[in-house]
Design a protein around this motif. Structure first.
Motif, PDB file in Angstrom:
ATOM      1  N   LEU A 143      41.330  35.199  35.048  1.00 35.66           N
ATOM      2  CA  LEU A 143      40.266  34.280  35.455  1.00 35.66           C
ATOM      3  C   LEU A 143      40.120  34.337  36.973  1.00 35.66           C
ATOM      4  CD1 LEU A 143      38.284  31.869  34.970  1.00 35.66           C
ATOM      5  CD2 LEU A 143      40.279  30.358  35.208  1.00 35.66           C
ATOM      6  N   ALA A 144      38.894  34.541  37.461  1.00 33.10           N
ATOM      7  CA  ALA A 144      38.637  34.595  38.898  1.00 33.10           C
ATOM      8  C   ALA A 144      37.931  33.325  39.350  1.00 33.10           C
ATOM      9  CB  ALA A 144      37.789  35.808  39.241  1.00 33.10           C
ATOM     10  N   LEU A 145      38.437  32.717  40.425  1.00 33.67           N
ATOM     11  CA  LEU A 145      37.775  31.596  41.082  1.00 33.67           C
ATOM     12  C   LEU A 145      37.054  32.150  42.301  1.00 33.67           C
ATOM     13  CD1 LEU A 145      40.681  28.979  40.991  1.00 33.67           C
ATOM     14  CD2 LEU A 145      38.789  29.219  39.367  1.00 33.67           C
ATOM     15  N   MET A 146      35.754  31.962  42.383  1.00 33.07           N
ATOM     16  CA  MET A 146      34.943  32.520  43.460  1.00 33.07           C
ATOM     17  C   MET A 146      34.373  31.404  44.308  1.00 33.07           C
ATOM     18  SD  MET A 146      33.469  35.157  44.896  1.00 33.07           S
ATOM     19  CE  MET A 146      32.030  35.628  45.861  1.00 33.07           C
ATOM     20  N   GLY A 147      34.451  31.547  45.626  1.00 31.29           N
ATOM     21  CA  GLY A 147      33.861  30.554  46.514  1.00 31.29           C
ATOM     22  C   GLY A 147      34.107  30.910  47.961  1.00 31.29           C
ATOM     23  N   LEU A 191      41.854  25.113  45.466  1.00 34.49           N
ATOM     24  CA  LEU A 191      42.055  24.882  44.037  1.00 34.49           C
ATOM     25  C   LEU A 191      43.128  25.830  43.495  1.00 34.49           C
ATOM     26  CD1 LEU A 191      41.387  23.676  41.299  1.00 34.49           C
ATOM     27  CD2 LEU A 191      39.414  25.230  41.161  1.00 34.49           C
ATOM     28  N   LEU A 192      43.032  27.099  43.861  1.00 36.38           N
ATOM     29  CA  LEU A 192      44.041  28.069  43.421  1.00 36.38           C
ATOM     30  C   LEU A 192      45.418  27.682  43.925  1.00 36.38           C
ATOM     31  CD1 LEU A 192      45.722  30.862  44.274  1.00 36.38           C
ATOM     32  CD2 LEU A 192      44.689  30.765  42.029  1.00 36.38           C
ATOM     33  N   ARG A 193      45.487  27.328  45.204  1.00 33.95           N
ATOM     34  CA  ARG A 193      46.772  26.964  45.803  1.00 33.95           C
ATOM     35  C   ARG A 193      47.341  25.699  45.165  1.00 33.95           C
ATOM     36  NH1 ARG A 193      47.848  28.800  51.088  1.00 33.95           N
ATOM     37  NH2 ARG A 193      48.423  26.695  51.758  1.00 33.95           N
ATOM     38  N   SER A 194      46.474  24.771  44.790  1.00 33.70           N
ATOM     39  CA  SER A 194      46.953  23.506  44.208  1.00 33.70           C
ATOM     40  C   SER A 194      47.607  23.732  42.852  1.00 33.70           C
ATOM     41  CB  SER A 194      45.788  22.519  44.069  1.00 33.70           C
ATOM     42  OG  SER A 194      44.907  22.889  43.005  1.00 33.70           O
ATOM     43  N   LEU A 195      47.160  24.764  42.121  1.00 35.80           N
ATOM     44  CA  LEU A 195      47.746  25.033  40.808  1.00 35.80           C
ATOM     45  C   LEU A 195      49.215  25.428  40.930  1.00 35.80           C
ATOM     46  CD1 LEU A 195      44.830  27.071  39.198  1.00 35.80           C
ATOM     47  CD2 LEU A 195      45.339  24.631  38.923  1.00 35.80           C
ATOM     48  N   VAL A 230      45.271  33.835  37.285  1.00 34.72           N
ATOM     49  CA  VAL A 230      44.172  33.145  37.962  1.00 34.72           C
ATOM     50  C   VAL A 230      44.187  33.624  39.403  1.00 34.72           C
ATOM     51  CG1 VAL A 230      43.140  30.945  38.624  1.00 34.72           C
ATOM     52  CG2 VAL A 230      44.405  31.122  36.474  1.00 34.72           C
ATOM     53  N   MET A 231      43.054  34.156  39.878  1.00 33.63           N
ATOM     54  CA  MET A 231      43.014  34.670  41.240  1.00 33.63           C
ATOM     55  C   MET A 231      41.805  34.125  41.978  1.00 33.63           C
ATOM     56  SD  MET A 231      42.027  38.649  40.521  1.00 33.63           S
ATOM     57  CE  MET A 231      40.429  39.141  39.847  1.00 33.63           C
ATOM     58  N   MET A 246      35.924  40.969  41.357  1.00 34.28           N
ATOM     59  CA  MET A 246      35.835  40.200  40.115  1.00 34.28           C
ATOM     60  C   MET A 246      35.303  41.073  38.984  1.00 34.28           C
ATOM     61  SD  MET A 246      34.441  36.496  41.370  1.00 34.28           S
ATOM     62  CE  MET A 246      32.929  37.184  42.008  1.00 34.28           C
ATOM     63  N   PHE A 247      34.286  41.871  39.286  1.00 36.95           N
ATOM     64  CA  PHE A 247      33.680  42.732  38.266  1.00 36.95           C
ATOM     65  C   PHE A 247      34.692  43.745  37.744  1.00 36.95           C
ATOM     66  CE2 PHE A 247      31.095  46.340  36.834  1.00 36.95           C
ATOM     67  CZ  PHE A 247      30.220  45.689  35.973  1.00 36.95           C
ATOM     68  N   GLU A 248      35.549  44.234  38.637  1.00 35.42           N
ATOM     69  CA  GLU A 248      36.518  45.258  38.272  1.00 35.42           C
ATOM     70  C   GLU A 248      37.722  44.679  37.520  1.00 35.42           C
ATOM     71  OE1 GLU A 248      38.027  49.278  38.364  1.00 35.42           O
ATOM     72  OE2 GLU A 248      36.082  48.456  38.906  1.00 35.42           O
ATOM     73  N   ALA A 249      38.175  43.484  37.914  1.00 37.24           N
ATOM     74  CA  ALA A 249      39.471  43.002  37.443  1.00 37.24           C
ATOM     75  C   ALA A 249      39.430  41.832  36.469  1.00 37.24           C
ATOM     76  CB  ALA A 249      40.337  42.619  38.653  1.00 37.24           C
ATOM     77  N   ALA A 250      38.396  40.987  36.544  1.00 38.25           N
ATOM     78  CA  ALA A 250      38.446  39.715  35.821  1.00 38.25           C
ATOM     79  C   ALA A 250      37.761  39.783  34.460  1.00 38.25           C
ATOM     80  CB  ALA A 250      37.798  38.614  36.660  1.00 38.25           C
ATOM     81  N   ASP A 251      38.201  38.910  33.553  1.00 41.80           N
ATOM     82  CA  ASP A 251      37.514  38.690  32.284  1.00 41.80           C
ATOM     83  C   ASP A 251      36.431  37.632  32.431  1.00 41.80           C
ATOM     84  OD1 ASP A 251      39.152  40.355  30.459  1.00 41.80           O
ATOM     85  OD2 ASP A 251      40.737  38.993  31.058  1.00 41.80           O
ATOM     86  N   ARG A 252      36.726  36.630  33.267  1.00 41.06           N
ATOM     87  CA  ARG A 252      35.840  35.483  33.374  1.00 41.06           C
ATOM     88  C   ARG A 252      35.826  35.011  34.818  1.00 41.06           C
ATOM     89  NH1 ARG A 252      36.606  29.999  31.752  1.00 41.06           N
ATOM     90  NH2 ARG A 252      38.787  30.523  31.297  1.00 41.06           N
ATOM     91  N   VAL A 253      34.666  34.482  35.267  1.00 48.62           N
ATOM     92  CA  VAL A 253      34.494  34.013  36.645  1.00 48.62           C
ATOM     93  C   VAL A 253      33.996  32.581  36.625  1.00 48.62           C
ATOM     94  CG1 VAL A 253      33.219  34.329  38.803  1.00 48.62           C
ATOM     95  CG2 VAL A 253      33.973  36.331  37.499  1.00 48.62           C
ATOM     96  N   VAL A 254      34.581  31.751  37.500  1.00 50.27           N
ATOM     97  CA  VAL A 254      34.095  30.397  37.722  1.00 50.27           C
ATOM     98  C   VAL A 254      33.782  30.260  39.209  1.00 50.27           C
ATOM     99  CG1 VAL A 254      34.641  27.937  37.685  1.00 50.27           C
ATOM    100  CG2 VAL A 254      35.401  29.409  35.810  1.00 50.27           C
ATOM    101  N   VAL A 255      32.565  29.857  39.533  1.00 46.61           N
ATOM    102  CA  VAL A 255      32.143  29.685  40.919  1.00 46.61           C
ATOM    103  C   VAL A 255      32.432  28.260  41.359  1.00 46.61           C
ATOM    104  CG1 VAL A 255      30.183  29.717  42.518  1.00 46.61           C
ATOM    105  CG2 VAL A 255      30.368  31.458  40.719  1.00 46.61           C
TER     106      VAL A 255
END
Length: 494
Positions: free
Chosen positions: A279-283, A292-296, A441-442, A450-459
């Motif tokens: 799962l990729a977090l984009m922003g 958000l990533l760091r908080s996890l 989660v990255m 994201m296009f190369e590595a992720a299954d799903r993206v959340v902006v």
């Protein structure tokens, strides 16, 4: 005006590793020279030698026909490193003054020129803030400002915009162009082919510690550089990173509900990551995505409900989660060898026997196995970690994290400043890890990643989450980029 610098037959080795082997290169005032090449080509070694941070073993560096005074390189050369080389306990303004303080009885104040420069680079709100409390993007802009504030004649930029937004990158390149127009020597080392084509006059491609090719004029294209970089790969790398698949039917490995940042960057967020999923977090910086990533992983203070492997609370996070920060200096032990870094997160049962006595043979076998599994290019296990290329250091950082046998892997910008070949290898590592029933989660800032590595993206935009995007639903990276841009814009307007 700065005089031309001529480099002839430059050599540098680290034990059995030969970083530079007879490099020839001319540095011309008034132009922006681009340097490209795979990890391990010798790019960063060249930068360190010109900056006076390393001594070369042989060859010549001459300026205006005379020997270049490497002892004075610290005065003549300003460097913006890929990993910021700053003082986290000092404020942003104080970091700019380091080395230019003068003889002051009281705490020196930044001159007007420094203040104008900080304002131009968007550092105004952070002038009095300790650098250690700032984001990576602010730290990188501070190092850029520090280089620009120097009365230098040679400016070396080593992946300077790897943590910057597009707008911040545009501002940086405007400053770089001004430096060249003023008659200085400017060198840009980057893996971003578009930046090389758009912002440099000439590009040299390094391979095996020397210049393999030079491009300029009509020959200077992304396709031309990419072809040379493909030729520069020493061995076959894994094929495409991963075959994307639908993970909606998989059980949730990570579940987050009502997740709220104590600093107010986001509130009430809920989402999940499935077993076998990347799962990729984009922003952009400031959106809340990085935090958000760091908080996890417990790095940023947040509250709400979180469960990993069906177990709730901070204890489950610690037990099942590994985190790899964007800055490799925070993951690796720079004074230790490659082998010791690979073993750094292993527990006593893995490397110790009766009475907790270390088992050298067992340790060596584990380290050698990690080198093979994670495609780490190193001559020996005893080689210093800092002598590896950036991409190989990143693979060690990921291997180190996975040694603790996590079920959830959290990564910030997993291939920041890493070349094409090493990216494929890292993506394959993440794919293999997820395929074993784990989750990744990255946090990403680049759509191609994201296009190369992720299954799903959340902006993430202004602390809010978009609906998720299935990467498999987009036929090409441009289509995904268009939708990501739309969601970012919509998030800012709502």
């Amino acid at each position: 005006m700065t005089q031309r610098i001529e480099i002839r037959g430059l050599r540098k080795g680290y034990g059995n590793t030969k970083a530079l082997v007879g490099l020839d290169l001319d540095l011309i005032p008034g132009e922006v020279l681009g340097i490209a090449g795979p990890n391990g080509a010798g790019k960063s070694t060249l930068v360190r030698i010109l900056a006076g941070e390393e001594r070369h073993d042989g060859g010549e560096v001459r300026i205006g026909g005379a020997a270049f005074p490497l002892a004075e390189a610290a005065r003549l050369v300003a460097v913006v490193h890929q990993e910021p080389q700053l003082f986290p306990n000092l404020t942003v303004a104080e970091n700019l003054l380091v080395g230019r303080e003068g003889a002051h009885l009281l705490r020196p104040a930044p001159p007007d020129g420094d203040r104008a420069l900080m304002t131009a680079l968007g550092l105004g709100p952070y002038v009095a803030r300790p650098l250690g409390d700032c984001t990576l993007a602010v730290q990188q802009r501070t190092e850029i400002a520090r280089a620009l504030a120097r009365d230098a004649r040679v400016f070396l930029f080593d992946e300077p915009n790897s943590a910057l937004t597009d707008e911040e990158s545009d501002e940086l390149f405007q400053e770089i162009r001004k430096l060249a127009d003023a008659g200085n020597i400017v060198i840009l080392v980057t893996h971003r082919l578009g930046d090389l084509v758009e912002h440099t006059s000439r590009v040299v491609v390094m391979r095996d510690g020397k210049v393999a090719a030079e491009l300029q004029g009509a020959a200077l294209t992304e396709e031309g550089i990419a072809q040379l970089l493909v030729l520069a790969e020493h061995r076959a790398t894994p094929d495409s990173a991963r075959g994307l698949r639908d993970t909606r039917a998989e059980a949730a490995l990570l579940q987050v509900r009502g997740w709220t940042h104590r600093g107010g960057l986001f509130a009430g967020l809920s989402f999940a990551a499935a077993r076998g999923e990347i799962l990729a977090l984009m922003g952009v910086e400031g959106s809340g995505a990085r935090e958000l990533l760091r908080s996890l992983g417990g790095v940023e203070a947040s509250q709400g409900e979180i469960s990993v492997m069906g177990e709730s609370g901070a204890g489950a996070v610690r037990r099942y989660t590994a985190y790899v920060p964007a800055t490799r200096q925070l993951s690796l032990y720079s004074n230790l060898s490659v082998g010791n870094n690979l073993l750094a997160r292993l527990g006593k049962p893995d490397i110790a026997g009766f009475g907790y006595a270390l088992r050298p043979r067992r340790m060596r076998a584990l380290a050698e196995d990690a080198v093979r599994r994670f495609y780490v290019k190193t001559r020996t296990l005893g080689q210093g970690i800092r002598s590896l290329s950036g991409g190989n250091q990143q693979k060690v950082a990921i291997a180190q994290a996975l040694a603790s046998r996590p079920r959830l892997l959290l990564l910030e910008e997993p291939t920041r400043g890493v070349d094409i070949g090493a990216r494929r290898e890292i993506y394959r590592l993440l794919s293999d890890f997820a395929a074993d029933g784990n989750a990744v989660v990255m946090y990403c800032t680049e759509v191609p990643e994201m296009f190369e590595a992720a299954d799903r993206v959340v902006v993430v935009s202004d602390g809010r989450l978009s609906s998720s995007l299935s990467v498999a639903a987009f036929p090409h990276v441009e289509a995904l980029a268009t939708e990501v841009t739309r969601l970012e814009r919509h998030g800012r307007q709502t």
